[in-house]
Design a protein around this motif. Structure first.
Motif, short mmCIF file in Angstrom:
data_model
loop_
_atom_site.label_atom_id
_atom_site.label_comp_id
_atom_site.label_asym_id
_atom_site.label_seq_id
_atom_site.Cartn_x
_atom_site.Cartn_y
_atom_site.Cartn_z
N ALA A 40 0.80 -1.32 0.01
CA ALA A 40 0.18 -0.18 -0.04
C ALA A 40 0.81 1.35 -0.13
O ALA A 40 0.36 2.45 -0.68
N ARG A 41 1.95 1.16 0.75
CA ARG A 41 2.72 2.65 0.87
C ARG A 41 3.65 2.70 -0.35
O ARG A 41 3.63 3.82 -1.07
N GLU A 42 3.89 1.61 -0.98
CA GLU A 42 4.31 1.76 -2.48
C GLU A 42 3.40 2.44 -3.42
O GLU A 42 3.95 3.14 -4.43
N VAL A 43 2.33 1.74 -3.45
CA VAL A 43 1.33 2.18 -4.44
C VAL A 43 1.01 3.76 -4.05
O VAL A 43 0.84 4.40 -5.12
N THR A 50 3.79 1.95 -12.78
CA THR A 50 3.59 0.68 -12.81
C THR A 50 4.40 0.11 -11.50
O THR A 50 5.68 0.37 -11.38
N LEU A 51 3.63 -0.64 -10.76
CA LEU A 51 4.82 -1.37 -9.64
C LEU A 51 4.66 -2.91 -9.75
O LEU A 51 3.35 -3.32 -10.09
N VAL A 52 5.72 -3.45 -9.98
CA VAL A 52 5.67 -4.91 -9.84
C VAL A 52 6.02 -5.67 -8.49
O VAL A 52 7.20 -5.22 -8.13
N VAL A 53 5.35 -6.24 -8.08
CA VAL A 53 5.46 -6.92 -6.70
C VAL A 53 5.62 -8.41 -7.12
O VAL A 53 4.73 -9.25 -7.63
N ALA A 76 -5.47 4.11 -3.57
CA ALA A 76 -4.24 4.79 -4.22
C ALA A 76 -4.22 4.46 -5.64
O ALA A 76 -3.46 5.30 -6.45
N LYS A 77 -4.61 3.18 -6.21
CA LYS A 77 -4.47 2.93 -7.52
C LYS A 77 -5.53 4.00 -8.53
O LYS A 77 -5.24 4.19 -9.90
N LYS A 78 -6.25 4.57 -7.92
CA LYS A 78 -7.19 5.52 -8.68
C LYS A 78 -6.26 6.65 -9.33
O LYS A 78 -6.67 7.44 -10.18
N LYS A 79 -5.01 6.84 -8.85
CA LYS A 79 -4.01 7.78 -9.31
C LYS A 79 -3.22 7.39 -10.68
O LYS A 79 -2.28 7.61 -10.69
N ASP A 80 -3.97 6.39 -11.32
CA ASP A 80 -3.37 5.83 -12.48
C ASP A 80 -2.04 5.15 -12.23
O ASP A 80 -1.20 5.15 -12.65
N VAL A 81 -2.30 4.37 -10.96
CA VAL A 81 -1.11 3.29 -10.88
C VAL A 81 -1.32 1.84 -10.93
O VAL A 81 -2.60 1.59 -10.75
N ARG A 82 -0.56 1.23 -11.72
CA ARG A 82 -0.97 -0.07 -12.26
C ARG A 82 -0.02 -1.08 -11.27
O ARG A 82 1.13 -0.81 -11.16
N LEU A 83 -0.75 -2.18 -11.04
CA LEU A 83 -0.20 -3.20 -10.14
C LEU A 83 -0.09 -4.59 -11.00
O LEU A 83 -0.99 -5.10 -11.37
N LEU A 185 8.79 -4.40 -6.13
CA LEU A 185 8.91 -4.47 -4.71
C LEU A 185 9.07 -6.18 -4.63
O LEU A 185 8.40 -6.87 -5.47
N LEU A 186 9.88 -6.47 -3.46
CA LEU A 186 10.02 -7.99 -3.41
C LEU A 186 9.59 -8.46 -2.00
O LEU A 186 9.81 -7.86 -1.21
N LEU A 187 8.72 -9.46 -2.15
CA LEU A 187 7.85 -10.05 -0.73
C LEU A 187 8.18 -11.63 -1.10
O LEU A 187 8.07 -12.22 -1.88
N PRO A 188 8.56 -11.98 0.31
CA PRO A 188 8.75 -11.26 1.39
C PRO A 188 10.35 -10.82 1.55
O PRO A 188 10.96 -11.26 0.74
#
Length: 344
Positions: A40-43, A50-53, A76-83, A185-188
């Motif tokens: 969520a913080r990254e988005v 674009t965020l690649v998790v 947060a995705k409403k700001k044109d952020v693609r996950l 972003l790398l999880l975990p």
């Protein structure tokens, strides 16, 4: 309990009192699971990006507030952020299933499994419209009542148009521009695999607790090995001896290595009743106690300070400024006795 120990305890309590609200505020939005809070913080920090998790291991829901974390990502995705979610292992756990619902596109190996979700999480997903097309097929698979992971071969890749065979295809499905490098972003990260772990707030609290414990131990050790406290002023604060006249400029000279010669009058005292009182074995001279003799301290004789040992342990040691009889029968150390008039 000495004042040093009390001060250390008060410091530790104050640190904990100030730290607990700080830790509660730093956990990021109502105890959201760490992996979801990080996502969520990254988005929230991206806009038109674009965020690649990449999910490497299973992610557990734990006792965290999953709904709040999902709402933060959707908002947060409403700001044109693609996950884009990339699952590299055979099972990403229920946390990975939540990320698949939130993703605009995803990559899941053909031989992988997707964990089912609890009814309350699915209900929150429906309220956020995460089970509308094209995610409706995935939601149906994730609400299986038997709790067994869903095999991807059952039709997930074919029924969900968001699924892609590789990351490049997933980025294209999400509408990412090929000439712009996506944020990753790398999880975990290591501490939140199979559970929420300590997280930054937990590590901060653990560090402060360790520092407080170290201060407490240091205070106890200093108190334990400190020389016994003495009544009256410290030796360095005593008035100058008679051999160093007051008003003379310059520092007081150090006592000589060998004390000045002393004359000792014969003491003719008789032993006390029953032989219980200690009697000096030789001549004695009167001296003034400067620090309490328990059993060793300092006495003043002819304006000089000498180390003395109380030779009558069955009697209370004299207080500073009291008069005692001293004998130099013991090399390097005077022996102090009660005055002669009290031994008769």
């Amino acid at each position: 309990m000495t004042w040093a120990v009390k001060r250390a305890l008060a410091t530790l309590v104050a640190v904990l009192f100030l730290t607990v609200p700080l830790v509660g505020a730093s956990t990021g939005g109502g105890n959201v699971p760490d992996w979801l809070d990080r996502t969520a913080r990254e988005v929230e920090a991206r806009e038109h990006r674009t965020l690649v998790v990449t999910v490497r291991q299973t992610l557990a829901l734990g006792e965290g507030d999953v709904r709040t974390g999902m709402e933060r990502v959707v908002g947060a995705k409403k700001k044109d952020v693609r996950l884009v979610v990339v699952q590299t292992g055979l099972d990403s756990g229920p946390g990975g299933a939540v990320l698949l619902l939130l993703a605009d596109s995803a990559v899941v190996p053909r031989d992988a499994r997707v964990s089912t979700l609890p009814p309350d999480v699915l209900q929150s997903a429906r309220k956020l419209r995460l089970c509308d097309r094209p995610r409706d097929g995935l939601c149906q698979l994730l609400e299986r009542r038997d709790g067994q992971p869903v095999q991807v071969e059952t039709g997930l890749l074919g029924s969900d148009p968001r699924m892609a065979p590789d990351e490049k295809a997933a980025l294209q499905k999400a509408g990412h521009l090929s000439n712009v490098e996506p944020h990753r972003l790398l999880l975990p990260s290591g501490e939140d695999a199979d559970g929420p772990g300590l997280g930054p707030a937990g590590m901060l609290l653990l560090t402060l607790l360790a520092a407080g414990a170290a201060l407490f131990v240091l205070a106890v050790l200093r108190t334990r090995y400190r020389l016994p406290s003495v009544a009256g002023p410290a030796p360095t604060a005593w008035p100058a001896p008679v051999s160093w006249p007051a008003g003379t400029a310059g520092p007081m000279p150090a006592p000589p290595r060998r004390p000045p010669s002393r004359s000792w009058a014969a003491d003719q005292a008789e032993p006390g009743p029953g032989g219980q009182r200690a009697v000096p074995d030789g001549p004695v001279r009167p001296a003034t106690v400067r620090t309490r003799l328990h059993p060793q301290g300092y006495v003043e004789l002819d304006g000089w300070l000498y180390r003395a040992s109380w030779a009558e342990p069955y009697l209370d040691p004299p207080a500073p400024d009291a008069t005692v009889d001293v004998s130099d029968r013991r090399p390097g150390l005077l022996l102090a006795y009660s005055p002669a008039n009290s031994r008769h």
